[in-house]
Design a protein around this motif. Structure first.
Motif, mmCIF file in Angstrom:
data_model
loop_
_atom_site.group_PDB
_atom_site.id
_atom_site.type_symbol
_atom_site.label_atom_id
_atom_site.label_comp_id
_atom_site.label_asym_id
_atom_site.label_seq_id
_atom_site.Cartn_x
_atom_site.Cartn_y
_atom_site.Cartn_z
ATOM 1 N N ILE A 52 0.830 -1.200 0.000
ATOM 2 C CA ILE A 52 0.000 0.000 0.000
ATOM 3 C C ILE A 52 0.861 1.245 0.000
ATOM 4 O O ILE A 52 0.587 2.207 -0.725
ATOM 5 N N GLU A 53 1.894 1.219 0.832
ATOM 6 C CA GLU A 53 2.713 2.414 0.962
ATOM 7 C C GLU A 53 4.146 2.034 1.318
ATOM 8 O O GLU A 53 4.370 1.229 2.223
ATOM 9 N N SER A 54 5.099 2.571 0.594
ATOM 10 C CA SER A 54 6.514 2.319 0.858
ATOM 11 C C SER A 54 7.269 3.646 0.883
ATOM 12 O O SER A 54 7.074 4.481 -0.014
ATOM 13 N N PRO A 55 8.102 3.896 1.906
ATOM 14 C CA PRO A 55 8.438 3.006 3.022
ATOM 15 C C PRO A 55 7.251 2.761 3.944
ATOM 16 O O PRO A 55 6.221 3.421 3.848
ATOM 17 N N LEU A 56 7.430 1.795 4.880
ATOM 18 C CA LEU A 56 6.338 1.384 5.751
ATOM 19 C C LEU A 56 5.792 2.551 6.568
ATOM 20 O O LEU A 56 6.544 3.412 7.025
ATOM 21 N N SER A 57 4.475 2.551 6.741
ATOM 22 C CA SER A 57 3.792 3.618 7.469
ATOM 23 C C SER A 57 2.897 2.998 8.533
ATOM 24 O O SER A 57 2.301 1.937 8.322
ATOM 25 N N SER A 58 2.811 3.657 9.693
ATOM 26 C CA SER A 58 2.011 3.115 10.792
ATOM 27 C C SER A 58 1.109 4.186 11.374
ATOM 28 O O SER A 58 1.235 5.373 11.066
ATOM 29 N N SER A 59 0.199 3.762 12.231
ATOM 30 C CA SER A 59 -0.747 4.672 12.866
ATOM 31 C C SER A 59 -1.102 4.104 14.230
ATOM 32 O O SER A 59 -1.302 2.891 14.370
ATOM 33 N N GLY A 60 -1.179 4.966 15.260
ATOM 34 C CA GLY A 60 -1.484 4.467 16.594
ATOM 35 C C GLY A 60 -2.198 5.480 17.457
ATOM 36 O O GLY A 60 -2.269 6.670 17.124
ATOM 37 N N GLN A 61 -2.726 4.981 18.581
ATOM 38 C CA GLN A 61 -3.423 5.856 19.523
ATOM 39 C C GLN A 61 -3.349 5.274 20.923
ATOM 40 O O GLN A 61 -3.466 4.063 21.114
#
Length: 211
Positions: A52-61
């Protein structure tokens, strides 16, 4: 006459013992029911695959403001074991990538098969444990996205997850009706760098069908 009576008594006792030995043992009952739960995520973190997306991407809460909701269908006997299938939905409105801002919000839809059993009993307050496994459908960067045409948004991805939870359960006089508070940990991943991790508290109301 005495000998005849003595023989009859011995035969009666022998027959009684034989009948007791041959009496079938009562089989444990198996019940079916449902459970409704609310969960409060203490911490959640999701990493997209590099497809989906490079470089790796993250999301948090941390400390979600909205409760997750879910439904569980189970069979078993609370005194010994229960197996279940459950599905839930968790919306995290402030989930964000702290490295590179790409939008806010995340949606998690876990579907799990679980087994739960008691590990300690003290009158009506029990300590229970569950283990489970399944899949988790994820969306990240749902809204407030920056106007960057090169970034691909709102593509879902899936992680294979396992879950373990420790339950403090209040078991009433109706054996298959339970109210419990649980601390759970759910983690997993998938190819191409997908990672999922969630921990939180869950309040569950177990009920039996037809009771």
């Amino acid at each position: 006459m005495k000998y005849i009576l003595l023989c009859l008594c011995i035969l009666g006792l022998s027959f009684g013992k034989l009948h007791a030995q041959e009496a079938p043992k009562a089989k444990p009952k198996v019940y079916a029911g449902y459970a409704l739960f609310l969960n409060y995520n203490l911490y959640s973190w999701f990493q997209k695959p590099n497809t989906i997306e490079s470089p790796l991407s993250s999301s948090g809460q941390v400390l979600n403001v909205l409760p997750g909701l879910g439904l569980n269908l189970w069979v078993g006997d609370i005194d010994h074991w229960m197996v279940s299938i459950e599905g839930g939905i968790e919306y995290l409105p402030f989930a964000v990538d702290t490295d590179v801002y790409k939008g806010m919000g995340a949606l998690s839809i876990p579907i799990l098969a679980k087994m739960q059993f008691p590990i300690a009993k003290q009158k009506s307050l029990w300590l229970m444990l569950h283990v489970g496994a399944g899949a988790q459908l994820l969306y990240t960067d749902i809204y407030a996205r920056p106007d960057v045409p090169s970034i691909v948004f709102n593509r879902s991805f899936t992680a294979v997850v396992g879950e373990v939870g420790v339950h403090l359960s209040a078991v009433g006089y109706k054996r298959q009706h339970i109210r419990e508070l649980e601390l759970f940990f759910r983690a997993g991943g998938a190819p191409f760098g997908t990672v999922s991790f969630t921990t939180g508290l869950r309040l569950t109301f177990w009920n039996r069908f037809g009771a």
